[in-house]
Design an enzyme around this catalytic site. Structure first.
Site, mmCIF file in Angstrom:
data_model
loop_
_atom_site.group_PDB
_atom_site.id
_atom_site.type_symbol
_atom_site.label_atom_id
_atom_site.label_comp_id
_atom_site.label_asym_id
_atom_site.label_seq_id
_atom_site.Cartn_x
_atom_site.Cartn_y
_atom_site.Cartn_z
ATOM 1 N N SER A 120 0.825 -1.206 0.000
ATOM 2 C CA SER A 120 0.000 0.000 0.000
ATOM 3 C C SER A 120 0.860 1.257 0.000
ATOM 4 O O SER A 120 1.626 1.490 -0.925
ATOM 5 C CB SER A 120 -0.956 -0.026 1.193
ATOM 6 O OG SER A 120 -1.855 1.046 1.148
ATOM 7 N N ASP A 261 -3.577 6.329 -3.192
ATOM 8 C CA ASP A 261 -2.433 5.769 -2.477
ATOM 9 C C ASP A 261 -1.742 4.731 -3.357
ATOM 10 O O ASP A 261 -2.097 4.551 -4.521
ATOM 11 C CB ASP A 261 -2.851 5.201 -1.122
ATOM 12 C CG ASP A 261 -3.812 4.025 -1.222
ATOM 13 O OD1 ASP A 261 -4.355 3.791 -2.315
ATOM 14 O OD2 ASP A 261 -4.017 3.338 -0.197
ATOM 15 N N ASP A 263 -1.533 1.429 -3.718
ATOM 16 C CA ASP A 263 -2.262 0.358 -4.405
ATOM 17 C C ASP A 263 -3.613 0.830 -4.914
ATOM 18 O O ASP A 263 -4.420 0.027 -5.383
ATOM 19 C CB ASP A 263 -2.412 -0.868 -3.497
ATOM 20 C CG ASP A 263 -3.171 -0.574 -2.204
ATOM 21 O OD1 ASP A 263 -3.172 0.580 -1.756
ATOM 22 O OD2 ASP A 263 -3.750 -1.522 -1.632
ATOM 23 N N ASP A 265 -6.418 1.836 -3.716
ATOM 24 C CA ASP A 265 -7.730 1.463 -3.194
ATOM 25 C C ASP A 265 -8.351 2.595 -2.381
ATOM 26 O O ASP A 265 -9.526 2.537 -2.020
ATOM 27 C CB ASP A 265 -7.675 0.166 -2.368
ATOM 28 C CG ASP A 265 -6.773 0.272 -1.145
ATOM 29 O OD1 ASP A 265 -6.023 1.255 -1.016
ATOM 30 O OD2 ASP A 265 -6.824 -0.659 -0.306
#
Length: 477
Positions: A120, A261, A263, A265
């Protein structure tokens, strides 16, 4: 092979797998995790849950889908995990570079478990795995991660049958089309949309989802996939990482700014003036839109979103359900209550029509649709959903978190109107002023969130709480 319990438990955490590459997490380790995950899901039968493409005749799982982010270590770690899975007799579908919500889409589309390789917003030296069951259902400590860690510690048993197979499948276009099908964008006026991908997976998914919409002119920033994050951390929750987007919005005359961010999501929003929009206001806006198409539906919000969220849900005829902080709690409540939508202060947004999983890109589509179907600028539109002032999350490094909480509660004493302990302690001081204090599960931190009707009211509570924590810390030394 067996592994030290302390080392395994340091990496296999409450919600995911995450650690320093080469020191805590490597190919051999993730191959074992892949094998243990395959064993966990292999015998979980869900007869009638799919058309049989990804299950055997008894309804058992026969396939795992794998995606990975732009970190340099991700491809090799994903490949090692795949080998661990096929060694246990399950097949693997690789979707390659993906955002986490793209992996959730693939898990829902194929009705099979999934693994997303990402850390992440963590620094480049980290990597990890987000695991889900079929239909993007989360795997956490109490729903499988403990079983996986135990097997990795004691040694993953071998499999006597034939190994599985590996295939590649590109689902990016299908993912984009599916998200767009969930939001009415037919009335969208021309919009200039600035997007800061932070060198993360938003640079991969944004063109496929938003770039094909004729009324939208994309104004990209840091779309180059680079897991070393050369421009800034891919963590828009830190205001320092929004500065580039704020400047970009103003310089380009954009109607809106979006920041993702690492990743992709989570999605953060900046208005045309370069001012950040509270994730609580975004939660309220999306809730209103979802309730507009299903009156009386349930909407989840965590306990540190603005009080404006449950107020608006009630005004629109919905049922607001308050949750602890954390995706595992939100997703469990989404499934239990059949909620149409859920939102968190951290810019995670969950949708029933997206298998109850979170998608920052889907939330972005809702905001763009709301902005594009009327003529006011975003700052004026969002003012309808911003009723209070908030502190954001403030962290204090403390040695005695319970002692600090007790000191704060003693300080406020009779001024406390009401209090609950759903997650930490939430204190209502009346007249729209409240605060929440909760401890971190992983760090020696005490987290404070304050809301009031004015910025001055917020500052007063923050100053009082900080003073009590400082006084106790001085006494301890």
């Amino acid at each position: 092979m067996s592994r030290p319990a302390a080392a395994v438990n340091r990496v296999i955490k409450a919600y995911d797998v995450r650690g320093l590459v080469g020191e805590e997490i490597d190919e051999e380790f993730v191959a074992d995790v892949g094998g243990a995950f395959a064993r966990l899901v292999r015998d979980e039968a869900r007869p009638g849950a799919s058309d049989g493409r990804e299950r055997d005749d008894a309804g058992r799982v026969s396939r795992v889908v794998i995606g990975y982010d732009m970190r340099g270590s991700s491809p090799s770690l994903a490949a090692a995990f795949a080998e661990g899975v096929v060694a246990q007799g399950l097949n693997v579908t690789r979707i390659g570079l993906a955002s986490t919500d793209q992996l959730y889409f693939a898990s829902g589309l194929l009705d099979c478990p999934g693994a997303m390789f990402t850390a992440s917003h963590n620094p480049a030296t980290y990597n990890g795995i987000k695991l889900c069951r079929a239909g993007a259902k989360p795997v956490g400590k109490d729903t499988g991660l403990t079983t996986i860690s135990d097997e990795v510690i004691h040694g993953v048993p071998g499999f006597d049958g034939a190994p599985g197979t590996i295939e590649d499948r590109d689902v990016l276009a299908d993912y984009g089309a599916f998200l767009r099908s969930l939001v009415d964008i037919s009335g969208l006026r021309p919009l200039r949309v600035a997007v800061d991908a932070g060198n993360g997976m938003g640079g991969h998914t944004t063109p496929a989802v938003l770039g094909v919409l004729a009324p939208i002119t994309l104004l990209p920033l840091f779309f180059e996939l680079d897991g070393s994050f050369p421009n800034h951390e891919a963590n828009p929750l830190d205001p320092a990482n929004l500065v580039d987007l704020q400047r970009h919005v103003v310089d380009t005359g954009a109607d809106i700014g979006l920041a993702f961010d690492g990743d992709a999501d989570r999605c953060f929003v900046v208005d045309e003036l370069g001012h950040p929009v509270s994730p609580s206001a975004v939660t309220a806006l999306v809730a209103a839109r979802e309730l507009g198409r299903e009156i009386g539906a349930t909407v989840i919000h965590n306990l540190i979103t603005s009080r404006a969220v449950p107020e608006l849900i009630a005004e629109r005829g919905g049922t607001a359900v308050r949750s602890r902080v954390g995706h595992s709690y939100i997703k469990a409540l989404m499934a239990e209550s059949g909620a149409i939508f859920g939102g968190e202060h951290s810019a995670h947004y969950y949708f029933r029509d997206f298998w109850g999983a979170d998608s920052g890109m889907l939330a972005a589509l809702h905001v763009l649709a709301a902005l594009g179907e009327q003529n006011r600028p975003l700052s004026e539109l969002m003012a309808d959903y911003q009723r209070y002032e908030g502190s954001g999350e403030i962290n204090f490094t403390v040695a005695d978190a319970p002692g600090c909480v007790d000191a704060v509660l003693k300080f406020y004493g009779s001024r406390i109107q009401s209090m609950d302990h759903l997650d930490g302690v939430t204190v209502d001081l009346g007249d729209g002023t409240w605060f929440n204090l909760r401890t971190s599960n992983t760090e020696p931190l005490l987290r404070l969130n304050v809301e009031a009707r004015s910025a001055e009211g917020v500052a007063a509570v923050v100053d009082d709480v900080a003073a009590q924590i400082a006084a106790l810390s001085e006494k301890a030394t």
